[in-house]
Design an enzyme around this catalytic site. Sequence first.
Site, PDB file in Angstrom:
ATOM      1  CE  LYS A  63       9.283 -12.919  -4.856  1.00 53.04           C
ATOM      2  NZ  LYS A  63       7.866 -13.035  -5.552  1.00 53.04           N
ATOM      3  CG  ASP A  97       7.045 -15.245  -8.911  1.00 54.70           C
ATOM      4  OD1 ASP A  97       7.454 -16.845  -8.520  1.00 54.70           O
ATOM      5  OD2 ASP A  97       7.237 -13.979  -8.399  1.00 54.70           O
TER       6      ASP A  97
HETATM    7  P1  NDP Z   1       3.168  -5.889  -3.581  1.00 51.91           P
HETATM    8  O1  NDP Z   1       3.342  -5.587  -2.570  1.00 51.91           O
HETATM    9  O2  NDP Z   1       4.181  -5.715  -4.773  1.00 51.91           O
HETATM   10  O3  NDP Z   1       1.680  -5.667  -4.321  1.00 51.91           O
HETATM   11  C1  NDP Z   1       0.590  -6.304  -3.463  1.00 51.91           C
HETATM   12  C2  NDP Z   1      -0.462  -5.743  -4.737  1.00 51.91           C
HETATM   13  O4  NDP Z   1      -1.585  -5.730  -3.647  1.00 51.91           O
HETATM   14  C3  NDP Z   1      -0.764  -3.708  -5.391  1.00 51.91           C
HETATM   15  O5  NDP Z   1      -0.966  -4.119  -6.498  1.00 51.91           O
HETATM   16  C4  NDP Z   1      -1.601  -3.135  -4.007  1.00 51.91           C
HETATM   17  O6  NDP Z   1      -1.662  -1.974  -4.723  1.00 51.91           O
HETATM   18  C5  NDP Z   1      -2.535  -4.224  -3.595  1.00 51.91           C
HETATM   19  N1  NDP Z   1      -3.214  -4.026  -2.643  1.00 51.91           N
HETATM   20  C6  NDP Z   1      -2.468  -3.999  -1.362  1.00 51.91           C
HETATM   21  N2  NDP Z   1      -3.376  -3.744  -0.512  1.00 51.91           N
HETATM   22  C7  NDP Z   1      -5.030  -3.328  -0.997  1.00 51.91           C
HETATM   23  C8  NDP Z   1      -6.582  -2.997  -0.842  1.00 51.91           C
HETATM   24  N3  NDP Z   1      -6.282  -2.869   0.316  1.00 51.91           N
HETATM   25  N4  NDP Z   1      -7.108  -2.678  -1.887  1.00 51.91           N
HETATM   26  C9  NDP Z   1      -6.432  -3.304  -2.858  1.00 51.91           C
HETATM   27  N5  NDP Z   1      -5.171  -3.120  -3.336  1.00 51.91           N
HETATM   28  C10 NDP Z   1      -4.570  -3.689  -2.161  1.00 51.91           C
HETATM   29  O7  NDP Z   1       3.202  -7.494  -3.488  1.00 51.91           O
HETATM   30  P2  NDP Z   1       3.191  -9.665  -4.627  1.00 51.91           P
HETATM   31  O8  NDP Z   1       2.416  -8.821  -5.849  1.00 51.91           O
HETATM   32  O9  NDP Z   1       4.521  -9.448  -3.847  1.00 51.91           O
HETATM   33  O10 NDP Z   1       2.020  -9.285  -3.930  1.00 51.91           O
HETATM   34  C11 NDP Z   1       1.028  -9.612  -4.697  1.00 51.91           C
HETATM   35  C12 NDP Z   1       0.123 -11.292  -3.961  1.00 51.91           C
HETATM   36  O11 NDP Z   1       0.460 -12.424  -4.513  1.00 51.91           O
HETATM   37  C13 NDP Z   1       0.468 -11.338  -2.362  1.00 51.91           C
HETATM   38  O12 NDP Z   1      -0.634 -12.158  -1.548  1.00 51.91           O
HETATM   39  C14 NDP Z   1       1.431 -12.953  -2.347  1.00 51.91           C
HETATM   40  O13 NDP Z   1       0.504 -14.101  -2.137  1.00 51.91           O
HETATM   41  C15 NDP Z   1       0.342 -13.070  -3.448  1.00 51.91           C
HETATM   42  N6  NDP Z   1       1.654 -14.248  -4.506  1.00 51.91           N
HETATM   43  C16 NDP Z   1       1.706 -15.262  -4.593  1.00 51.91           C
HETATM   44  C17 NDP Z   1       2.667 -16.540  -5.316  1.00 51.91           C
HETATM   45  C18 NDP Z   1       2.759 -17.740  -5.757  1.00 51.91           C
HETATM   46  O14 NDP Z   1       3.450 -18.404  -6.064  1.00 51.91           O
HETATM   47  N7  NDP Z   1       1.718 -17.917  -6.016  1.00 51.91           N
HETATM   48  C19 NDP Z   1       4.169 -15.471  -5.997  1.00 51.91           C
HETATM   49  C20 NDP Z   1       3.946 -14.838  -5.592  1.00 51.91           C
HETATM   50  C21 NDP Z   1       2.697 -13.703  -4.321  1.00 51.91           C
HETATM   51  P3  NDP Z   1      -1.182  -1.159  -5.180  1.00 51.91           P
HETATM   52  O15 NDP Z   1      -0.444  -0.752  -5.936  1.00 51.91           O
HETATM   53  O16 NDP Z   1      -2.420  -0.054  -4.357  1.00 51.91           O
HETATM   54  O17 NDP Z   1      -0.854  -1.013  -3.607  1.00 51.91           O
END
Ligand code: NDP
Length: 291
Positions: free
Chosen positions: A69, A105
């Site tokens: 992305k 989004d």
């Molecule tokens: P990213 O990888 O960019 O971000 C992931 C986020 O989750 C970060 O803030 C990360 O924190 C956090 N995270 C991951 N593991 C943990 C953990 N164990 N404990 C606490 N925080 C955690 O992913 P995206 O932003 O692209 O996607 C995030 C979610 O949104 C996904 O589940 C995806 O399926 C969903 N989504 C849904 C959409 C929809 O249309 N409904 C569209 C896009 C996404 P840190 O920064 O500390 O690593």
Amino acid sequence: MRHLTRLAGIFGDPVAHSWSPALHRAAFAALGLDYCYLPFAITRAALPRAVEAIRALGLVGVNVTVPHKERIIDYLDSLTPEARLIGAVNTVVNRGGRLIGDNTDARGFTAALRAKLGMTPRGKAICLLGAGGAARAVAVALAHGGVKQIVIANRSTQRAVALQRHLAAKLGSRAPRIDAVHLAPAALRHAASSCDGLINATSVGLSARDPRLVPRRLLEEFSFVCDLIYNPVATRLLKDARAAGCRTMNGLAMLVHQGALAFELWTHHRAPVRVMERAAAALGRAPQKAR
Ligand code: NDP
């Protein structure tokens, strides 16, 4: 006149799990449009050549998902202001060989909020969990929607602060009040006392084995709770929130509406949102291995 089936698709890695092909195919079929939508598993190394193939093969455009992305921006001709503000592209539109990067989004989230909860962010204080790509899009949607305050709570406080600074710099005087905190019970307790709603934009909840993100008792403080996760359709957070009496929304409506907006950019036809919703709901009911 020679007739050609038009081609769209999604670039990601992995991509086999994506629900977008089913949603778009259902929409094309409902409108009798001769389009085909394919998932393309594109490695990081292959991304520049894959983007060139959009031009060479004359695809109408593609959706873009993890991990491309942000990096795809380098290979496109221009970005919409929203994609630039979010710093990521989820939809590429091919306009006569010029590739435009958009991000649907944020608009998809806003449309979902209106459709499912009958609300806009105007004047509200929101606790936003996460600071990744999805959180950035939701933060932009909230800011554009006139939110009063966003508390960004993330595992990595540094990343929350980076998002806070990015939004403040880009939005200037239009920026709401934004706080950046560590995703921990004490900070959540504080946010709960001042926020109307909670939005989970982390990936925690994708697996049933994931730990509880927010203590159950805190959820009673929020009037609504959204989880961007759509598979599973009811995460532990949403189940807890319902039990606590909150209004809830999962990620299905955002998925459908961001897809509907991409559909309209490619086809110039109004997207059959209900049809796409039904396709998404059918996937939500399907057994895990069929997804
Ligand atoms: P990213 O990888 O960019 O971000 C992931 C986020 O989750 C970060 O803030 C990360 O924190 C956090 N995270 C991951 N593991 C943990 C953990 N164990 N404990 C606490 N925080 C955690 O992913 P995206 O932003 O692209 O996607 C995030 C979610 O949104 C996904 O589940 C995806 O399926 C969903 N989504 C849904 C959409 C929809 O249309 N409904 C569209 C896009 C996404 P840190 O920064 O500390 O690593």
